[in-house]
Design a protein around this motif. Structure first.
Motif, PDB file in Angstrom:
ATOM      1  N   ASN A  44      17.807  84.114  28.344  1.00 28.67           N
ATOM      2  CA  ASN A  44      17.250  82.892  28.919  1.00 28.67           C
ATOM      3  C   ASN A  44      15.781  82.826  28.520  1.00 28.67           C
ATOM      4  OD1 ASN A  44      16.275  80.738  30.373  1.00 28.67           O
ATOM      5  ND2 ASN A  44      16.896  81.498  32.371  1.00 28.67           N
ATOM      6  N   ALA A  45      15.484  82.076  27.453  1.00 30.29           N
ATOM      7  CA  ALA A  45      14.119  81.930  26.940  1.00 30.29           C
ATOM      8  C   ALA A  45      13.677  80.482  27.038  1.00 30.29           C
ATOM      9  CB  ALA A  45      14.040  82.423  25.495  1.00 30.29           C
ATOM     10  N   ALA A  46      14.044  79.832  28.171  1.00 34.71           N
ATOM     11  CA  ALA A  46      13.729  78.420  28.391  1.00 34.71           C
ATOM     12  C   ALA A  46      12.962  78.252  29.704  1.00 34.71           C
ATOM     13  CB  ALA A  46      15.009  77.596  28.406  1.00 34.71           C
ATOM     14  N   PRO A  47      11.725  78.746  29.766  1.00 39.59           N
ATOM     15  CA  PRO A  47      10.991  78.717  31.047  1.00 39.59           C
ATOM     16  C   PRO A  47      10.643  77.325  31.537  1.00 39.59           C
ATOM     17  CG  PRO A  47       9.568  79.450  29.269  1.00 39.59           C
ATOM     18  CD  PRO A  47      10.958  79.433  28.711  1.00 39.59           C
ATOM     19  N   ALA A  48      10.416  76.371  30.639  1.00 38.15           N
ATOM     20  CA  ALA A  48      10.108  75.008  31.087  1.00 38.15           C
ATOM     21  C   ALA A  48      11.340  74.370  31.719  1.00 38.15           C
ATOM     22  CB  ALA A  48       9.604  74.161  29.925  1.00 38.15           C
ATOM     23  N   PHE A  49      12.512  74.607  31.142  1.00 35.91           N
ATOM     24  CA  PHE A  49      13.757  74.111  31.720  1.00 35.91           C
ATOM     25  C   PHE A  49      13.975  74.725  33.096  1.00 35.91           C
ATOM     26  CE2 PHE A  49      18.348  74.313  32.433  1.00 35.91           C
ATOM     27  CZ  PHE A  49      18.746  73.022  32.138  1.00 35.91           C
ATOM     28  N   ASP A  50      13.709  76.019  33.216  1.00 37.49           N
ATOM     29  CA  ASP A  50      13.851  76.705  34.500  1.00 37.49           C
ATOM     30  C   ASP A  50      12.947  76.089  35.561  1.00 37.49           C
ATOM     31  OD1 ASP A  50      15.779  78.802  34.081  1.00 37.49           O
ATOM     32  OD2 ASP A  50      14.310  79.828  32.846  1.00 37.49           O
ATOM     33  N   ALA A  51      11.695  75.779  35.148  1.00 37.29           N
ATOM     34  CA  ALA A  51      10.703  75.306  36.110  1.00 37.29           C
ATOM     35  C   ALA A  51      11.016  73.911  36.629  1.00 37.29           C
ATOM     36  CB  ALA A  51       9.309  75.342  35.478  1.00 37.29           C
ATOM     37  N   GLY A  52      11.760  73.129  35.831  1.00 32.31           N
ATOM     38  CA  GLY A  52      12.160  71.789  36.277  1.00 32.31           C
ATOM     39  C   GLY A  52      11.018  70.782  36.243  1.00 32.31           C
ATOM     40  N   PRO A  53      11.007  69.760  37.091  1.00 31.37           N
ATOM     41  CA  PRO A  53      11.903  69.648  38.257  1.00 31.37           C
ATOM     42  C   PRO A  53      13.258  69.043  37.882  1.00 31.37           C
ATOM     43  CG  PRO A  53      10.289  67.863  38.261  1.00 31.37           C
ATOM     44  CD  PRO A  53       9.974  68.719  37.057  1.00 31.37           C
ATOM     45  N   PRO A  54      14.291  69.366  38.693  1.00 28.15           N
ATOM     46  CA  PRO A  54      14.272  70.393  39.750  1.00 28.15           C
ATOM     47  C   PRO A  54      14.390  71.786  39.142  1.00 28.15           C
ATOM     48  CG  PRO A  54      16.471  69.482  39.555  1.00 28.15           C
ATOM     49  CD  PRO A  54      15.609  68.696  38.600  1.00 28.15           C
ATOM     50  N   ALA A  55      13.968  72.797  39.878  1.00 30.78           N
ATOM     51  CA  ALA A  55      14.084  74.169  39.399  1.00 30.78           C
ATOM     52  C   ALA A  55      15.553  74.522  39.227  1.00 30.78           C
ATOM     53  CB  ALA A  55      13.414  75.124  40.383  1.00 30.78           C
ATOM     54  N   LYS A  56      15.870  75.228  38.148  1.00 28.90           N
ATOM     55  CA  LYS A  56      17.273  75.542  37.869  1.00 28.90           C
ATOM     56  C   LYS A  56      17.340  76.802  37.015  1.00 28.90           C
ATOM     57  CE  LYS A  56      16.877  71.713  34.570  1.00 28.90           C
ATOM     58  NZ  LYS A  56      15.577  71.279  35.117  1.00 28.90           N
ATOM     59  N   ARG A  57      18.533  77.257  36.782  1.00 27.07           N
ATOM     60  CA  ARG A  57      18.795  78.404  35.926  1.00 27.07           C
ATOM     61  C   ARG A  57      19.511  77.953  34.665  1.00 27.07           C
ATOM     62  NH1 ARG A  57      18.894  83.386  38.706  1.00 27.07           N
ATOM     63  NH2 ARG A  57      17.159  83.395  40.186  1.00 27.07           N
ATOM     64  N   VAL A  58      19.669  78.891  33.737  1.00 21.99           N
ATOM     65  CA  VAL A  58      20.389  78.635  32.486  1.00 21.99           C
ATOM     66  C   VAL A  58      21.662  79.465  32.487  1.00 21.99           C
ATOM     67  CG1 VAL A  58      20.322  78.879  29.976  1.00 21.99           C
ATOM     68  CG2 VAL A  58      18.284  78.123  31.205  1.00 21.99           C
ATOM     69  N   GLY A  59      22.759  78.855  32.032  1.00 20.63           N
ATOM     70  CA  GLY A  59      24.018  79.573  31.896  1.00 20.63           C
ATOM     71  C   GLY A  59      24.543  79.487  30.474  1.00 20.63           C
ATOM     72  N   PHE A  60      25.454  80.398  30.127  1.00 19.53           N
ATOM     73  CA  PHE A  60      25.998  80.488  28.773  1.00 19.53           C
ATOM     74  C   PHE A  60      27.520  80.546  28.831  1.00 19.53           C
ATOM     75  CE2 PHE A  60      21.801  82.313  28.727  1.00 19.53           C
ATOM     76  CZ  PHE A  60      21.238  81.896  27.527  1.00 19.53           C
TER      77      PHE A  60
END
Length: 306
Positions: A184-200
């Motif tokens: 998971n090398a997507a910190p801007a996606f993680d930060a949101g908004p809304p805050a979220k996680r990445v799945g594969f």
């Protein structure tokens, strides 16, 4: 097991090789450059008990530079990654450095896209004629063989731009079976908004759209990564998922605590390396306008003599 001299001869025969990635997928080549700063002359092989540490770099930020980035390890050029004309992420091949000592990784805006790679390395990690590094980190490598991925990730706009370091598995004799290593090398996606996680996950039939999407075991909701600082690196974890065989493709998307992640970006499964177990490194990284991208690199599991 090769002798030390044989290992050095094999590694020394090759310069670091960049693997340009088209449409978000690429193939790692089993080449490694010579280690730097082994206690004597920079860029030369050093004998002794220090093992080799293998590094891979990924350009995974949509707004870090206008046209390209130049990467330096200590004061040696790693290369230019010209990924900006059509942003899709570029990954290098493996680069070998001497273990048991520190190494400085510096990333600069490319002077001229695709040319003059590494001129900034003469002054790294400081400015080069007034041009400062985009990001810098100091790696403390173990005294035995190891593999790390280093991702220039995040975005300037979100305040997440930086170097993200991942501890990858080492394959002394090859993986036990087909597997996928998710980052998971997507910190801007993680930060949101809304805050979220990445799945594969896997695309078991068609890739675009990703039909019959199935989560990769353990990788349905991967935690956000922590950036490294200039003075020290943070080793983020990865998720290793066994797979039954080579699927049609892979995808990343919005992570979920249970079930299948919601697909956002999918890629065709990279081709296998002949005679080697099928191991794919997946890197989810930030796309423009808050999107999510994906790159897949076939890992070289044998051939380094470790």
């Amino acid at each position: 097991m090769r002798s030390l001299l044989a290992r050095l001869a094999v590694l020394g025969a090759f310069a670091v090789t960049l693997s340009a990635c088209s449409n978000g997928s690429g193939t790692s080549l089993p080449f490694a450059g010579p280690p730097n700063q082994g206690g004597a002359t920079s860029g030369t092989f050093q004998s002794g008990s220090n093992g080799q540490t293998l590094l891979r770099f990924l350009d995974g930020s949509p707004d870090a530079a206008a046209a390209a980035v130049d990467v330096c390890v200590d004061n040696q050029p790693w290369g230019t990654l010209n990924a900006r004309a059509v942003y899709g992420g570029f990954a290098t091949g493996l680069y070998a450095v001497t273990g048991g000592i520190t190494h400085t990784v510096s990333v600069y805006p490319g002077l001229v896209p695709g040319t003059n790679a590494g001129l900034e390395c003469s002054t790294a990690p400081g400015p080069y004629f007034g041009t400062s590094a985009i990001a810098v980190t100091t790696l403390t490598t173990p005294g035995n063989a190891n593999r790390w991925s280093i991702v220039l990730g995040g975005t300037k706009g979100s305040g997440t731009l930086g170097l993200y370091v991942y501890a990858d598995p080492l394959f002394p004799t090859g993986a036990a079976g087909p597997e996928v290593i998710s980052h998971n090398a997507a910190p801007a996606f993680d930060a949101g908004p809304p805050a979220k996680r990445v799945g594969f996950g896997q695309c078991t039939t068609t890739v675009t759209p990703c039909a019959a999407a199935v989560v990769l075991t353990g990788a349905g909701n991967v935690a956000a990564a922590t950036p490294s600082s200039q003075t020290g690196s943070v080793q983020n974890g990865v998720v290793v998922s066994g797979i039954a065989g080579i699927p049609a493709g892979f995808y990343d998307g919005t992570g979920v605590a249970a079930g299948n992640p919601v697909p956002i970006t999918s890629i065709a499964a990279p081709a296998a390396v002949a005679g080697q177990p099928y191991v794919v490194q997946l890197y989810a990284f930030d796309g423009p306008a808050g999107g999510l991208n994906l790159i897949g690199v076939v890992e070289q599991t044998l051939g380094f003599g470790f």
